[in-house]
Scaffold this motif. Structure first.
Motif: not given
Length: 404
Positions: A131-134, A143-163
């Motif tokens: 999960i905490v892999d680079n 590493n799909f577990i790591g990919i999912l974990a980072w994708a979820i974090l980035f996705g949440i952060a990008f919700r604040r981005a512009g259209d």
């Protein structure tokens, strides 16, 4: 030639795959010596799918979460419950079948070169470290577990981005899907190569030695696919489950059977989900997640092979221990990688529950690789087809409760 291509395209992917399968069998039986030029087709096909899958998952999940609005329902709780309960139920079925039809193995020499987890703590530690892999390393090493974990974090952060940024993410996801669609069109040729390689190397009768064990494994998987899973679908939809079940097995299970990789079959499942008219906000997250934690086939493999070892050593097993094995098999299956043979290296973990030494358990791992030509293919077909099935069932339940 143009008319031939038009006729070929009209057949549909499933029929094309069946033709590729039959041609592969015929070529393997008639010209098995010409291995490299033909088998390379299968190697290239699986290699390309595995190469694109990590990037596809990363951008799909990031884009889906970034685009998701708070008032949209994704049914993810129901889907995750189905994934976990379905995997546990598969392990229980495998326990029952192993007691009804016990199989003993000839255990002699221990194979070398295998590294497996020694305890449940090791599996949990591996999952946490994944999960905490680079994030870059996670993508490059699939590493799909790591990919999912980072994708979820980035996705949440990008919700604040512009259209405009969200639109770029969406366009990138669409580009990835289009590339995958092009790759999938070559599935019949790739499967021709995969079938040719398997039969020319092992022969049609190569699995007869372990036929009883293989029959038990396949029997459990058939029961899960055609009895247990339909019951889950019916409980959610209150409709005849078999049209959905058979569609998922046909459209997703067949390709997964030959690619032998849940991760590589993600693009096929995404396409099938779109074809079924499912909510993209849901399936774009649920399908990659299912390739990581929805592992009913892996639970069956781990349980059956572990109990075959137990029966071979005349170890007595009580009901409580059997249920504990089912629980451990469920956790282990969720930690299994989404690639070929990922569940086999977790057998020593389950075997340790009965005090079985690692060197003996590794012999069973070796047997698993011998029968893996069919076992791993059937396991992956069950795992991957269930991802779409449970996602569709959860959405149908939501619509039913809403009165639509």
């Amino acid at each position: 030639m143009k008319k031939l291509l038009i006729s070929w395209n009209k057949l549909g992917l499933v029929k094309q795959i069946v033709i590729g399968l039959l041609v592969g069998v015929v070529l393997a039986l008639t010209i098995p010596d010409i291995a490299s030029p033909i088998s390379i087709l299968g190697t290239l096909f699986v290699g390309v799918l595995k190469a694109i899958a990590p990037i596809l998952v990363l951008f799909l999940v990031i884009s889906s979460i970034a685009q998701h609005q708070k008032n949209k329902k994704t049914n993810m709780k129901s889907i995750i419950v189905l994934y976990l309960v379905g995997t546990f139920s598969a392990a229980v079925i495998a326990v029952m079948a192993s007691f009804l039809f016990p199989v003993s193995l000839d255990l002699v020499d221990s194979p070398e070169g295998f590294v497996a987890p020694e305890g449940i703590v090791d599996v949990l530690q591996t999952i946490l470290l994944s999960i905490v892999d680079n994030p870059i390393k996670a993508v490059t090493e699939a590493n799909f577990i790591g990919i999912l974990a980072w994708a979820i974090l980035f996705g949440i952060a990008f919700r604040r981005a512009g259209d405009s940024t969200k639109a770029l993410l969406q366009d990138t996801s669409n580009v990835m899907l289009k590339v995958v669609e092009w790759i999938i069109r070559f599935a019949p040729v790739g499967i021709l190569g995969l079938v040719f390689e398997s039969i020319s190397a092992n022969g049609l009768g190569s699995l007869l030695t372990y036929g009883k064990l293989l029959a038990l494994l396949l029997g459990c998987m058939f029961i899960v696919a055609l009895v247990v899973n339909p019951l889950f679908v019916f409980s959610f939809t209150r409709k005849n489950p078999y049209p959905l079940v058979l569609t998922c097995l046909r459209e997703s299970g067949i390709t997964a059977f030959f690619t032998r990789s849940s991760a590589a079959n993600i693009p096929v499942n995404l396409k099938l989900s779109e074809k079924l008219g499912l909510n993209k906000d849901t399936y774009s997250i649920a399908i990659p997640l299912g390739a990581t934690i929805n592992m009913a086939g892996a639970a069956v493999t781990i349980t059956v092979l572990t109990l075959a070892t137990v029966h071979s050593l005349d170890i007595q097993v009580n009901l409580l221990t059997a249920l504990l094995l089912s629980f451990i098999a469920t956790i282990s299956a969720c930690g299994a990688s989404g690639v070929s043979g990922g569940s086999l290296l977790l057998i020593p973990l389950a075997a340790s529950l009965f005090g079985i030494p690692s060197d003996i358990a590794m012999q069973v791992v070796g047997i698993g690789f011998i029968i893996g030509v069919v076992q791993d293919s059937a396991e992956t077909a069950l795992n991957s087809s269930t991802d779409v099935m449970f996602t569709a069932a959860a959405e149908a339940r939501e619509k039913r409760l809403a009165g639509h």
